[in-house]
Design an enzyme around this catalytic site. Structure first.
Site, mmCIF file in Angstrom:
data_model
loop_
_atom_site.group_PDB
_atom_site.id
_atom_site.type_symbol
_atom_site.label_atom_id
_atom_site.label_comp_id
_atom_site.label_asym_id
_atom_site.label_seq_id
_atom_site.Cartn_x
_atom_site.Cartn_y
_atom_site.Cartn_z
ATOM 1 N N GLY A 100 0.758 -1.255 0.000
ATOM 2 C CA GLY A 100 0.000 0.000 0.000
ATOM 3 C C GLY A 100 0.780 1.292 0.000
ATOM 4 O O GLY A 100 0.189 2.364 -0.214
ATOM 5 N N PRO B 276 4.571 -5.273 -0.723
ATOM 6 C CA PRO B 276 4.525 -4.084 -1.580
ATOM 7 C C PRO B 276 4.425 -4.464 -3.051
ATOM 8 O O PRO B 276 4.959 -5.495 -3.466
ATOM 9 C CB PRO B 276 5.876 -3.401 -1.300
ATOM 10 C CG PRO B 276 6.773 -4.485 -0.837
ATOM 11 C CD PRO B 276 5.913 -5.529 -0.180
ATOM 12 N N ARG C 284 -4.884 3.297 -15.718
ATOM 13 C CA ARG C 284 -4.951 3.967 -14.417
ATOM 14 C C ARG C 284 -5.615 5.348 -14.478
ATOM 15 O O ARG C 284 -6.422 5.688 -13.632
ATOM 16 C CB ARG C 284 -3.552 4.141 -13.797
ATOM 17 C CG ARG C 284 -2.838 2.856 -13.426
ATOM 18 C CD ARG C 284 -1.768 3.077 -12.355
ATOM 19 N NE ARG C 284 -2.375 3.333 -11.084
ATOM 20 C CZ ARG C 284 -2.532 4.494 -10.540
ATOM 21 N NH1 ARG C 284 -2.074 5.564 -11.143
ATOM 22 N NH2 ARG C 284 -3.128 4.629 -9.393
ATOM 23 N N TYR D 227 -8.909 5.798 -12.319
ATOM 24 C CA TYR D 227 -8.774 6.447 -11.003
ATOM 25 C C TYR D 227 -8.499 7.954 -11.109
ATOM 26 O O TYR D 227 -8.127 8.571 -10.111
ATOM 27 C CB TYR D 227 -7.609 5.835 -10.204
ATOM 28 C CG TYR D 227 -7.516 4.335 -10.242
ATOM 29 C CD1 TYR D 227 -8.469 3.537 -9.604
ATOM 30 C CD2 TYR D 227 -6.476 3.703 -10.915
ATOM 31 C CE1 TYR D 227 -8.363 2.148 -9.652
ATOM 32 C CE2 TYR D 227 -6.374 2.316 -10.963
ATOM 33 C CZ TYR D 227 -7.324 1.553 -10.330
ATOM 34 O OH TYR D 227 -7.226 0.191 -10.364
ATOM 35 N N CYS E 169 -12.353 4.764 -28.252
ATOM 36 C CA CYS E 169 -13.605 5.502 -28.426
ATOM 37 C C CYS E 169 -14.301 5.729 -27.090
ATOM 38 O O CYS E 169 -15.385 5.190 -26.825
ATOM 39 C CB CYS E 169 -14.502 4.746 -29.387
ATOM 40 S SG CYS E 169 -13.659 4.423 -30.926
ATOM 41 N N GLU E 170 -13.658 6.456 -26.228
ATOM 42 C CA GLU E 170 -14.211 6.818 -24.916
ATOM 43 C C GLU E 170 -13.624 8.176 -24.552
ATOM 44 O O GLU E 170 -12.409 8.376 -24.718
ATOM 45 C CB GLU E 170 -13.752 5.836 -23.818
ATOM 46 C CG GLU E 170 -14.089 4.412 -24.043
ATOM 47 C CD GLU E 170 -15.169 3.885 -23.117
ATOM 48 O OE1 GLU E 170 -15.632 4.629 -22.226
ATOM 49 O OE2 GLU E 170 -15.557 2.737 -23.317
HETATM 50 N N1 LLP Z 1 -1.508 -7.119 -0.939
HETATM 51 C C1 LLP Z 1 -2.779 -7.299 -1.317
HETATM 52 C C2 LLP Z 1 -3.588 -8.313 -0.646
HETATM 53 C C3 LLP Z 1 -3.328 -6.504 -2.349
HETATM 54 O O1 LLP Z 1 -4.591 -6.675 -2.712
HETATM 55 C C4 LLP Z 1 -2.519 -5.532 -2.982
HETATM 56 C C5 LLP Z 1 -3.048 -4.690 -4.058
HETATM 57 C C6 LLP Z 1 -1.174 -5.399 -2.571
HETATM 58 C C7 LLP Z 1 -0.705 -6.210 -1.533
HETATM 59 C C8 LLP Z 1 -0.222 -4.421 -3.193
HETATM 60 O O2 LLP Z 1 -0.638 -3.122 -3.056
HETATM 61 P P1 LLP Z 1 0.354 -1.915 -3.488
HETATM 62 O O3 LLP Z 1 1.568 -1.996 -2.587
HETATM 63 O O4 LLP Z 1 0.709 -2.120 -4.897
HETATM 64 O O5 LLP Z 1 -0.461 -0.695 -3.268
HETATM 65 N N2 LLP Z 1 -4.959 -1.141 -9.810
HETATM 66 C C9 LLP Z 1 -4.817 -0.223 -8.720
HETATM 67 C C10 LLP Z 1 -4.216 -0.858 -7.501
HETATM 68 C C11 LLP Z 1 -4.985 -2.065 -7.001
HETATM 69 C C12 LLP Z 1 -4.287 -2.735 -5.852
HETATM 70 C C13 LLP Z 1 -4.886 -4.060 -5.544
HETATM 71 N N3 LLP Z 1 -4.279 -4.728 -4.460
HETATM 72 C C14 LLP Z 1 -3.992 0.976 -9.182
HETATM 73 O O6 LLP Z 1 -3.573 1.014 -10.332
HETATM 74 O O7 LLP Z 1 -3.806 1.921 -8.422
#
Ligand code: LLP
Length: 404
Positions: A240, A279, A317, A321, A347-348
């Site tokens: 996260g 991560p 992305r 978002y 086409c959006e």
């Molecule tokens: N652990 C779990 C259980 C997760 O579901 C995720 C991400 C991570 C770790 C890794 O999270 P990170 O460190 O990358 O924030 N497509 C979205 C992000 C979706 C994340 C889904 N889960 C974007 O492009 O921002």
């Protein structure tokens, strides 16, 4: 590292400075380009600043390029996976069962069977229904499963609502009120070995206080369960950590990494168990770029549009978002800047990477870079409008890596 050197956009690996123009002339855009050397250095930086008890399970949903996976494996990481497809690819890239944590709310029977039979390091259970399915599978094969309960701490933080996962009402994890029945089910089942607790409250966390609050919550629960006699040994704090796509430097990430490490060191001083982190973006985002060609400069009465040969089909992305990434020209120039909207061919109306940004004067056939697209870029690309698929290229030590 991707950077401007003498006003020219380059990939710097060690002493080697490779102008992007050169790569683009050889490889036809659109393609993602990964800097493996930069990724490895950053990974080591991540390790050295976090706690020595922490083991990284890279969240491969953010980038499953084999060169990226192999590089992180060679540096000592495990993987956090969410499907059989990810498991197969991770194993092909050399990750062993002991390096795999299996997350996700929708694990199928086939996937759980594989996890049990192959003895994945940990299955993060997200519901009572999943636990019951897992128990039947264990019984069928007379095999134990090492599980962690993914908790939903109901703690909010500031991010896009689509990428928050730790609030009441979200589909992820278990609420504290469900624990009693779940623990009593596990107690009665000789094949379910509860080894830990896990969580992941969401993505793009910049203010770390809510993350720290969630980790404290998980640790207290861990200690409470230990006192009740559960032989826990793993605390999985999820991923996260955020990446600021508006900034070219790593200052904010460095600051947060320092704070994160300091917090872990204090909280886990003397901790006997294993702390796991998952991560994704924080490791890979900065080490990928999307290279595109300009098809048209469209001059309409009120606006100038740059129409690229890549769009939300290759990089979703921004459309999903509203998160704008920096758009860079191959030559830096502050002369004769023009105001553009940078859009794709899809086409959006949402197929727009940036509005009213200033770039040097450009023409059809020139190239542009969409920066920091090493996480949730290629992995979320799709075939909408049946445009030419986007490719991936990786460089290490100044050289293009061969197909893996
Ligand atoms: N652990 C779990 C259980 C997760 O579901 C995720 C991400 C991570 C770790 C890794 O999270 P990170 O460190 O990358 O924030 N497509 C979205 C992000 C979706 C994340 C889904 N889960 C974007 O492009 O921002």
């Amino acid at each position: 590292m991707f950077l401007y050197h003498n006003k020219e956009f380059i990939l710097k690996q060690g002493e080697k400075l490779i102008p992007l123009k050169k790569i683009i002339e050889k490889e036809k855009p659109p393609f993602y380009l990964y800097d493996i050397e930069g990724l490895k250095n950053w990974y080591q930086n991540f390790l050295s600043k976090s706690h020595n008890k922490v083991k990284v399970f890279f969240s491969m949903k953010s980038n499953f390029n084999p060169h990226v996976l192999k590089a992180l494996k060679d540096e000592g990481a495990g993987v956090d996976i969410v499907s059989e497809g990810e498991a197969l690819l991770a194993q092909k890239c050399g990750f062993k069962a002991k390096d795999i944590v299996f997350s996700g709310v929708g694990k199928t029977v086939k996937e759980l069977e594989k996890a049990v039979k192959q003895k994945f390091f940990q299955i993060n259970v997200e519901s009572f229904e999943e636990l019951k399915r897992l128990a039947l599978i264990c019984l069928k094969y007379k095999k134990k499963a090492r599980i962690a309960l993914r908790m939903n701490p109901n703690i909010d933080f500031s991010s896009h609502p689509y990428i928050k996962t730790g609030l009441k009402g979200h589909k992820f994890g278990l609420e504290s009120s469900e624990l009693k029945k779940i623990l009593s089910f596990i107690k009665k089942n000789q094949y379910l070995h509860l080894q830990g607790l896990s969580m992941h409250i969401g993505s793009q966390i910049f203010d770390l206080k809510p993350l720290f609050k969630s980790i404290r919550f998980l640790k207290s629960l861990y200690e409470k369960l230990q006192q009740e006699g559960w032989p826990l040994k793993v605390l999985d704090i999820g991923g996260g950590l955020g990446v600021n796509y508006q900034k070219e430097d790593f200052k904010e990430e460095e600051k947060n990494l320092k704070e994160f490490g300091k917090f872990l060191k204090t909280l886990f001083k003397g901790f006997k168990g294993q702390v796991i982190t998952e991560p994704g973006r924080f490791l890979t985002a900065r080490f990928g770029i999307l290279c595109a060609k300009i098809e048209y400069i469209k001059q309409s009465p009120d606006k100038k549009f740059i129409i690229l040969n890549t769009g939300m089909n290759h990089f979703l992305r921004t459309a999903l978002y509203s998160d704008e990434h920096r758009i860079l020209s191959l030559k830096a120039s502050s002369k004769n800047l023009q105001k553009y909207d940078v859009v794709g061919p899809i086409c959006e109306t949402a197929d727009c990477f940036a509005k009213d940004i200033f770039l040097p004067e450009l023409k059809s056939g020139d190239s542009l870079i969409i920066a920091d697209t090493g996480a949730y870029g290629f992995v979320m690309s799709n075939s909408y409008n049946l445009q030419t698929p986007v490719r991936e290229i990786a460089f290490d030590k100044g050289k293009k890596l061969l197909k893996y």
